[in-house]
Motif scaffolding. Structure first.
Motif, PDB file in Angstrom:
ATOM      1  N   ARG A  58       0.836  -1.205   0.000  1.00  0.00           N
ATOM      2  CA  ARG A  58       0.000   0.000   0.000  1.00  0.00           C
ATOM      3  C   ARG A  58       0.869   1.254   0.000  1.00  0.00           C
ATOM      4  NH1 ARG A  58      -2.872  -3.012   4.147  1.00  0.00           N
ATOM      5  NH2 ARG A  58      -4.699  -3.961   3.190  1.00  0.00           N
ATOM      6  N   TRP A  59       1.916   1.240   0.811  1.00  0.00           N
ATOM      7  CA  TRP A  59       2.807   2.399   0.899  1.00  0.00           C
ATOM      8  C   TRP A  59       3.479   2.658  -0.449  1.00  0.00           C
ATOM      9  CZ3 TRP A  59       3.680   6.775   2.892  1.00  0.00           C
ATOM     10  CH2 TRP A  59       4.943   7.380   2.865  1.00  0.00           C
ATOM     11  N   GLU A  60       3.963   1.595  -1.087  1.00  0.00           N
ATOM     12  CA  GLU A  60       4.599   1.741  -2.398  1.00  0.00           C
ATOM     13  C   GLU A  60       3.609   2.265  -3.431  1.00  0.00           C
ATOM     14  OE1 GLU A  60       6.506  -1.954  -3.446  1.00  0.00           O
ATOM     15  OE2 GLU A  60       7.754  -1.901  -1.646  1.00  0.00           O
ATOM     16  N   ARG A  61       2.368   1.749  -3.380  1.00  0.00           N
ATOM     17  CA  ARG A  61       1.337   2.215  -4.313  1.00  0.00           C
ATOM     18  C   ARG A  61       1.043   3.701  -4.090  1.00  0.00           C
ATOM     19  NH1 ARG A  61      -1.794  -1.865  -3.732  1.00  0.00           N
ATOM     20  NH2 ARG A  61      -3.106  -1.036  -2.080  1.00  0.00           N
ATOM     21  N   TYR A  62       0.981   4.104  -2.821  1.00  0.00           N
ATOM     22  CA  TYR A  62       0.752   5.517  -2.507  1.00  0.00           C
ATOM     23  C   TYR A  62       1.918   6.378  -3.019  1.00  0.00           C
ATOM     24  CZ  TYR A  62       0.625   9.884   0.015  1.00  0.00           C
ATOM     25  OH  TYR A  62       0.651  11.219   0.320  1.00  0.00           O
ATOM     26  N   GLN A  63       3.143   5.926  -2.805  1.00  0.00           N
ATOM     27  CA  GLN A  63       4.303   6.685  -3.266  1.00  0.00           C
ATOM     28  C   GLN A  63       4.302   6.839  -4.787  1.00  0.00           C
ATOM     29  OE1 GLN A  63       7.425   4.409  -1.230  1.00  0.00           O
ATOM     30  NE2 GLN A  63       7.939   6.291  -0.142  1.00  0.00           N
ATOM     31  N   LEU A  64       3.844   5.820  -5.493  1.00  0.00           N
ATOM     32  CA  LEU A  64       3.810   5.875  -6.955  1.00  0.00           C
ATOM     33  C   LEU A  64       2.670   6.733  -7.491  1.00  0.00           C
ATOM     34  CD1 LEU A  64       4.571   2.143  -7.861  1.00  0.00           C
ATOM     35  CD2 LEU A  64       6.073   4.109  -8.223  1.00  0.00           C
ATOM     36  N   THR A  65       1.509   6.676  -6.821  1.00  0.00           N
ATOM     37  CA  THR A  65       0.317   7.337  -7.364  1.00  0.00           C
ATOM     38  C   THR A  65      -0.086   8.595  -6.620  1.00  0.00           C
ATOM     39  OG1 THR A  65      -1.253   6.109  -5.973  1.00  0.00           O
ATOM     40  CG2 THR A  65      -0.582   5.095  -8.083  1.00  0.00           C
ATOM     41  N   GLY A  66       0.245   8.675  -5.337  1.00  0.00           N
ATOM     42  CA  GLY A  66      -0.206   9.799  -4.516  1.00  0.00           C
ATOM     43  C   GLY A  66      -1.672   9.697  -4.129  1.00  0.00           C
ATOM     44  N   ILE A  67      -2.322   8.606  -4.536  1.00  0.00           N
ATOM     45  CA  ILE A  67      -3.744   8.430  -4.248  1.00  0.00           C
ATOM     46  C   ILE A  67      -3.905   7.830  -2.856  1.00  0.00           C
ATOM     47  CG2 ILE A  67      -5.869   7.243  -4.933  1.00  0.00           C
ATOM     48  CD1 ILE A  67      -4.743   7.245  -7.812  1.00  0.00           C
ATOM     49  N   ALA A  68      -4.787   8.456  -2.067  1.00  0.00           N
ATOM     50  CA  ALA A  68      -5.050   7.969  -0.721  1.00  0.00           C
ATOM     51  C   ALA A  68      -6.486   8.319  -0.339  1.00  0.00           C
ATOM     52  CB  ALA A  68      -4.091   8.609   0.275  1.00  0.00           C
ATOM     53  N   VAL A  69      -7.008   7.620   0.651  1.00  0.00           N
ATOM     54  CA  VAL A  69      -8.326   7.937   1.196  1.00  0.00           C
ATOM     55  C   VAL A  69      -8.135   9.087   2.181  1.00  0.00           C
ATOM     56  CG1 VAL A  69     -10.235   7.056   2.591  1.00  0.00           C
ATOM     57  CG2 VAL A  69      -9.095   5.555   0.942  1.00  0.00           C
ATOM     58  N   THR A  70      -8.981  10.104   2.066  1.00  0.00           N
ATOM     59  CA  THR A  70      -8.856  11.248   2.970  1.00  0.00           C
ATOM     60  C   THR A  70      -9.291  10.853   4.382  1.00  0.00           C
ATOM     61  OG1 THR A  70     -11.111  12.032   2.594  1.00  0.00           O
ATOM     62  CG2 THR A  70      -9.390  12.861   1.090  1.00  0.00           C
ATOM     63  N   HIS A  71      -8.813  11.610   5.323  1.00  0.00           N
ATOM     64  CA  HIS A  71      -9.194  11.386   6.721  1.00  0.00           C
ATOM     65  C   HIS A  71     -10.710  11.517   6.879  1.00  0.00           C
ATOM     66  CE1 HIS A  71      -9.213  11.481  11.057  1.00  0.00           C
ATOM     67  NE2 HIS A  71      -9.924  12.597  10.994  1.00  0.00           N
ATOM     68  N   GLU A  72     -11.278  12.493   6.223  1.00  0.00           N
ATOM     69  CA  GLU A  72     -12.718  12.733   6.338  1.00  0.00           C
ATOM     70  C   GLU A  72     -13.521  11.524   5.852  1.00  0.00           C
ATOM     71  OE1 GLU A  72     -10.541  14.932   4.994  1.00  0.00           O
ATOM     72  OE2 GLU A  72     -10.563  16.392   6.640  1.00  0.00           O
ATOM     73  N   LYS A  73     -13.130  10.971   4.694  1.00  0.00           N
ATOM     74  CA  LYS A  73     -13.837   9.803   4.157  1.00  0.00           C
ATOM     75  C   LYS A  73     -13.682   8.601   5.089  1.00  0.00           C
ATOM     76  CE  LYS A  73     -13.830  10.678  -0.815  1.00  0.00           C
ATOM     77  NZ  LYS A  73     -13.378  10.156  -2.120  1.00  0.00           N
ATOM     78  N   ALA A  74     -12.487   8.408   5.591  1.00  0.00           N
ATOM     79  CA  ALA A  74     -12.244   7.278   6.493  1.00  0.00           C
ATOM     80  C   ALA A  74     -13.039   7.451   7.789  1.00  0.00           C
ATOM     81  CB  ALA A  74     -10.754   7.148   6.793  1.00  0.00           C
ATOM     82  N   ALA A  75     -13.043   8.658   8.353  1.00  0.00           N
ATOM     83  CA  ALA A  75     -13.772   8.919   9.590  1.00  0.00           C
ATOM     84  C   ALA A  75     -15.268   8.711   9.389  1.00  0.00           C
ATOM     85  CB  ALA A  75     -13.486  10.330  10.083  1.00  0.00           C
ATOM     86  N   GLU A  76     -15.800   9.177   8.276  1.00  0.00           N
ATOM     87  CA  GLU A  76     -17.225   9.003   7.988  1.00  0.00           C
ATOM     88  C   GLU A  76     -17.568   7.523   7.874  1.00  0.00           C
ATOM     89  OE1 GLU A  76     -20.499  10.097   4.509  1.00  0.00           O
ATOM     90  OE2 GLU A  76     -18.487  10.951   4.404  1.00  0.00           O
TER      91      GLU A  76
END
Length: 91
Positions: A58-76
């Motif tokens: 997941r970390w490598e995928r994030y580093q490559l794409t910059g795509i992540a779930v926002t805190h707001e979406k996760a909290a909701e």
């Protein structure tokens, strides 16, 4: 029937006495207790290693794409789960 192999384990006196006592209390052999303990340990550690590998992926995928779930979406999403509303995990 699966093949078995013998492995020697050296235990200090205290651990040996504890093992013998628990085996007596549980009406099991020390061998049985050691086998269950090793299986439990391996299950837990293998799961940990798998989760660690998934985290690194997941970390490598994030580093490559910059795509992540926002805190707001996760909290909701978590709030909905806490209220019993099961929805798809945010992506």
């Amino acid at each position: 029937m699966s093949k078995t192999k013998t492995k020697g384990v050296k235990l200090d006196d205290t651990t040996h006495k504890r093992l013998e006592e628990l085996a007596r209390i549980r009406d099991r052999s020390p061998h049985w207790l050691m086998c269950r303990a090793i299986e439990t340990y391996l299950d837990r550690e293998e799961k940990y290693e798998e989760e660690k590998r998934e985290d690194m992926d997941r970390w490598e995928r994030y580093q490559l794409t910059g795509i992540a779930v926002t805190h707001e979406k996760a909290a909701e999403w978590l709030e909905n789960l806490a209220e019993g509303k099961v929805t798809a995990c945010p992506r």
